[in-house]
Write an enzyme that holds these catalytic residues in place. Sequence first.
Site, PDB file in Angstrom:
ATOM      1  N   GLY A   1      49.813  40.771  31.797  1.00  0.00           N
ATOM      2  CA  GLY A   1      49.591  39.253  32.381  1.00  0.00           C
ATOM      3  C   GLY A   1      49.219  38.310  31.519  1.00  0.00           C
ATOM      4  O   GLY A   1      48.512  37.391  31.803  1.00  0.00           O
TER       5      GLY A   1
ATOM      6  N   GLY B   1      49.856  34.903  32.544  1.00  0.00           N
ATOM      7  CA  GLY B   1      48.876  34.372  33.707  1.00  0.00           C
ATOM      8  C   GLY B   1      47.472  33.501  33.059  1.00  0.00           C
ATOM      9  O   GLY B   1      47.210  33.484  31.930  1.00  0.00           O
TER      10      GLY B   1
ATOM     11  N   ARG C   1      44.093  37.234  44.012  1.00  0.00           N
ATOM     12  CA  ARG C   1      43.642  36.629  45.622  1.00  0.00           C
ATOM     13  C   ARG C   1      43.821  35.307  45.770  1.00  0.00           C
ATOM     14  O   ARG C   1      43.430  34.416  44.977  1.00  0.00           O
ATOM     15  CB  ARG C   1      42.584  37.129  45.690  1.00  0.00           C
ATOM     16  CG  ARG C   1      41.929  37.088  47.305  1.00  0.00           C
ATOM     17  CD  ARG C   1      40.410  37.932  47.417  1.00  0.00           C
ATOM     18  NE  ARG C   1      39.377  37.583  46.635  1.00  0.00           N
ATOM     19  CZ  ARG C   1      38.450  36.912  47.317  1.00  0.00           C
ATOM     20  NH1 ARG C   1      38.302  36.764  48.684  1.00  0.00           N
ATOM     21  NH2 ARG C   1      37.375  36.447  46.502  1.00  0.00           N
TER      22      ARG C   1
ATOM     23  N   VAL D   1      41.218  44.615  34.621  1.00  0.00           N
ATOM     24  CA  VAL D   1      40.391  43.262  35.203  1.00  0.00           C
ATOM     25  C   VAL D   1      41.258  42.944  36.663  1.00  0.00           C
ATOM     26  O   VAL D   1      40.655  42.511  37.779  1.00  0.00           O
ATOM     27  CB  VAL D   1      40.762  41.873  34.240  1.00  0.00           C
ATOM     28  CG1 VAL D   1      40.558  40.788  34.826  1.00  0.00           C
ATOM     29  CG2 VAL D   1      40.184  42.306  32.830  1.00  0.00           C
TER      30      VAL D   1
ATOM     31  N   ASP E   1      30.518  39.282  37.284  1.00  0.00           N
ATOM     32  CA  ASP E   1      29.331  39.299  38.139  1.00  0.00           C
ATOM     33  C   ASP E   1      27.994  39.337  37.381  1.00  0.00           C
ATOM     34  O   ASP E   1      27.103  38.614  37.787  1.00  0.00           O
ATOM     35  CB  ASP E   1      29.340  40.562  39.163  1.00  0.00           C
ATOM     36  CG  ASP E   1      30.936  40.772  39.616  1.00  0.00           C
ATOM     37  OD1 ASP E   1      31.182  40.010  40.276  1.00  0.00           O
ATOM     38  OD2 ASP E   1      31.736  41.446  38.970  1.00  0.00           O
TER      39      ASP E   1
ATOM     40  N   HIS F   1      33.133  45.389  42.434  1.00  0.00           N
ATOM     41  CA  HIS F   1      33.525  43.918  42.117  1.00  0.00           C
ATOM     42  C   HIS F   1      34.108  43.485  43.343  1.00  0.00           C
ATOM     43  O   HIS F   1      35.225  43.262  43.638  1.00  0.00           O
ATOM     44  CB  HIS F   1      34.513  43.825  41.044  1.00  0.00           C
ATOM     45  CG  HIS F   1      34.750  42.483  40.857  1.00  0.00           C
ATOM     46  ND1 HIS F   1      33.976  41.377  40.440  1.00  0.00           N
ATOM     47  CD2 HIS F   1      36.259  41.731  40.849  1.00  0.00           C
ATOM     48  CE1 HIS F   1      34.463  40.251  40.320  1.00  0.00           C
ATOM     49  NE2 HIS F   1      35.879  40.644  40.788  1.00  0.00           N
TER      50      HIS F   1
END
Length: 327
Positions: free
Chosen positions: A13, A16, A94, A131, A161, A189
Amino acid sequence: MSRPAPAVVTVTGAAGSIGYASVFRIAAGAMLGHDQPIALRLLELPQAVPAAVGTAMELDDGAFGLLKSVDVFDDPRKAFDGASFALLIGARPRSKGMERADLLAANSDIFAAQGAVLNEVAADDIRVIVVGNPANTNAAVAAAHAPEIPPQRFSALTRLDHNRAIAQLSHRAGVEVGEISRVTIWGNHSATQYPDIFHARVGGRSGADLAADREWLVDDFIPTVARRGTAIIEARGSSSAASAANATIDHVHDWVLGTPAGDWTSTALPSPGAYGIPEGIVCSFPVRSIDGEWEIVEGLDINDFSRERIDASVAELEAERDAALTS
Ligand code: NAD
Ligand code: LMR
């Protein structure tokens, strides 16, 4: 002084948002140290290869002394061949209104296929960090498809986090981030994660002292950390990128070069059964890195408040694992 051979680092990725925010810092030595040359491999889907080629051109233009090569691939077999580090970032993110569970079906096939290829072609010392979300379960899926790679070489990112929890504690207590240690993220996560401050040191105070304000702990601190990814999506219109890249680099840095003395960090690992957390899921634990291997910090006293929250996140991980591995 002669330098070691280049470390082969494959970033999926790579065109990205997180990939783009990672590769320049990797090339600058932030991840593996300023004496470790790097051979970068960028893996993308065919349609994003032109963008990855553009990123490779920019890396060239950075004239990074440590960067010995940059190659772009759309074939995982070539991209992972001989790799010592696999940063598995490439996945669908997401978007607004989506819950992480919605990503499970979309992304688990990617990690099954990549786990199988890593099993065949990666270097013997391969370290994998997942990830792409749902990161814990994707790591479990990848590990399940890589029987020749020791399970503890698979990890998933909960360092973001962890860093978020430290930042929130710093604001609350008015203490520099560098004076905060021994924070733990337990579990997934996701919004069920449990940021545990009962063992933390916050400047001259104990985390347990701060946790005594249960209203702040339950209604403010825990949900702020656990739902920060959603808050970033709502604010930015897309998911966290530079902070995720930063946490990915922190994770690999500490894995290879060690956690600071007296402190620990949080990493999601295949559970060996520690703290009563069942094997077969990839769960976030308090960890130290010793000689390049993660070791779970054992023997922490887990009170009822913490136990209930850890168990809830573990139950979510078991459900995700069952859905992913039977689909
Ligand atoms: P992005 O959409 O900007 O980039 C994803 C890239 O992955 C795209 O360029 C796409 O072409 C590529 N890709 C998709 N499938 C691929 C495959 N099979 N092989 C190679 N490349 C592939 O997304 P992003 O913002 O960079 O986020 C990447 C992932 O990281 C998402 O799943 C996101 O939810 C997750 N994430 C995780 C954390 C964490 O803390 N664990 C934090 C933030 C984001
Ligand atoms: C994050 O924590 O920022 C990411 O995992 C994005 C998300 O989907 O929550």
